[in-house]
Scaffold this motif. Structure first.
Motif, PDB file in Angstrom:
ATOM      1  N   GLN A   9       2.905   5.743   2.604  1.00  0.00           N
ATOM      2  CA  GLN A   9       2.394   6.926   3.290  1.00  0.00           C
ATOM      3  C   GLN A   9       2.689   8.116   2.405  1.00  0.00           C
ATOM      4  O   GLN A   9       3.833   8.343   2.010  1.00  0.00           O
ATOM      5  N   LEU A  10       1.661   8.870   2.077  1.00  0.00           N
ATOM      6  CA  LEU A  10       1.770  10.027   1.197  1.00  0.00           C
ATOM      7  C   LEU A  10       1.561  11.289   2.013  1.00  0.00           C
ATOM      8  O   LEU A  10       0.550  11.416   2.718  1.00  0.00           O
ATOM      9  N   THR A  11       2.511  12.219   1.955  1.00  0.00           N
ATOM     10  CA  THR A  11       2.358  13.503   2.634  1.00  0.00           C
ATOM     11  C   THR A  11       2.578  14.629   1.636  1.00  0.00           C
ATOM     12  O   THR A  11       3.383  14.502   0.716  1.00  0.00           O
ATOM     13  N   ILE A  12       1.859  15.714   1.838  1.00  0.00           N
ATOM     14  CA  ILE A  12       1.984  16.888   0.969  1.00  0.00           C
ATOM     15  C   ILE A  12       2.190  18.105   1.853  1.00  0.00           C
ATOM     16  O   ILE A  12       1.449  18.314   2.820  1.00  0.00           O
ATOM     17  N   LYS A  13       3.187  18.907   1.493  1.00  0.00           N
ATOM     18  CA  LYS A  13       3.497  20.126   2.251  1.00  0.00           C
ATOM     19  C   LYS A  13       3.499  21.320   1.307  1.00  0.00           C
ATOM     20  O   LYS A  13       3.842  21.199   0.137  1.00  0.00           O
ATOM     21  N   ASP A  14       3.144  22.483   1.859  1.00  0.00           N
ATOM     22  CA  ASP A  14       3.264  23.715   1.078  1.00  0.00           C
ATOM     23  C   ASP A  14       4.704  24.213   1.163  1.00  0.00           C
ATOM     24  O   ASP A  14       5.544  23.599   1.839  1.00  0.00           O
TER      25      ASP A  14
ATOM     26  N   SER B  76      -4.693  28.114  -5.444  1.00  0.00           N
ATOM     27  CA  SER B  76      -4.210  28.485  -6.775  1.00  0.00           C
ATOM     28  C   SER B  76      -2.779  28.993  -6.726  1.00  0.00           C
ATOM     29  O   SER B  76      -2.347  29.570  -5.722  1.00  0.00           O
ATOM     30  N   LYS B  77      -2.073  28.772  -7.791  1.00  0.00           N
ATOM     31  CA  LYS B  77      -0.716  29.297  -8.005  1.00  0.00           C
ATOM     32  C   LYS B  77       0.235  28.966  -6.848  1.00  0.00           C
ATOM     33  O   LYS B  77       0.982  29.810  -6.396  1.00  0.00           O
ATOM     34  N   MET B  78       0.186  27.723  -6.392  1.00  0.00           N
ATOM     35  CA  MET B  78       1.036  27.299  -5.274  1.00  0.00           C
ATOM     36  C   MET B  78       1.907  26.123  -5.687  1.00  0.00           C
ATOM     37  O   MET B  78       1.507  25.307  -6.508  1.00  0.00           O
TER      38      MET B  78
ATOM     39  N   THR C 241       0.044  24.231  -8.753  1.00  0.00           N
ATOM     40  CA  THR C 241      -1.332  24.411  -9.190  1.00  0.00           C
ATOM     41  C   THR C 241      -1.441  25.653 -10.076  1.00  0.00           C
ATOM     42  O   THR C 241      -0.649  26.581  -9.971  1.00  0.00           O
ATOM     43  N   GLY C 242      -2.438  25.625 -10.935  1.00  0.00           N
ATOM     44  CA  GLY C 242      -2.717  26.766 -11.807  1.00  0.00           C
ATOM     45  C   GLY C 242      -3.814  27.623 -11.190  1.00  0.00           C
ATOM     46  O   GLY C 242      -3.920  27.740  -9.970  1.00  0.00           O
TER      47      GLY C 242
END
Length: 158
Positions: free
Chosen positions: A40-45, A74-76, A100-101
């Protein structure tokens, strides 16, 4: 069981990625014949908001797992977590990050470099610089199209 070598686009904690990412990891276990059964793959800011959750995926795949969520900003900086289950009922979790760029044209803002004074006929002089090194020399070219104005050559002692 241990999940390690977390990578995004084949890089550990990459900075300034500008493409849709894919993920990979390795699983390690002391138990013989251990294989991944699901992930299970999760992505958070950075605020902790979940922007992507793959749900439990029944798969032994652990490389080139594509991001299928909403467009990244961008830029995060993002934190990603993978939870892996093996064929013995064990689970392991690991977390890493990526940044990220500049992802859209509107993110780019710059001004052209130009001379302070105008050259002949009221036009700005344009100078293109190029550097390259060999083991003994540093070559610098200053080119004003269409004529090569200067070629600098500097020899460094051994």
């Amino acid at each position: 069981m241990l999940v390690k070598n977390l990578k995004v686009l084949h890089m550990e904690k990459p900075l300034a990625i500008d493409v849709v990412p894919y993920f990979s990891w390795m699983m390690e276990s002391d138990i013989p014949n251990t294989m991944q059964e699901s992930y299970q793959l999760t992505i958070k800011d950075t605020a902790g908001n979940c922007i992507y959750d793959s749900g439990v995926v029944e798969s032994s795949s652990n490389a080139y797992i594509p991001y299928k969520g909403a467009k990244l900003q961008s830029k995060m900086r993002y934190l990603w977590t993978v939870c892996v289950s093996d064929n013995h009922g064990n689970t392991a979790t690991a977390t890493s990050s990526f940044e990220t760029g500049l992802l859209s044209e509107s993110d780019w803002s710059a001004k052209w470099v130009k001379a302070h004074k105008k050259g002949k006929k009221g036009k700005h002089a344009v100078c293109l610089l190029s550097f390259f090194c060999t083991t003994k020399h540093l070559y610098t070219y200053c080119v004003v199209p269409p004529v090569i104005l200067h070629i600098f050559h500097r020899v460094f002692p051994k």
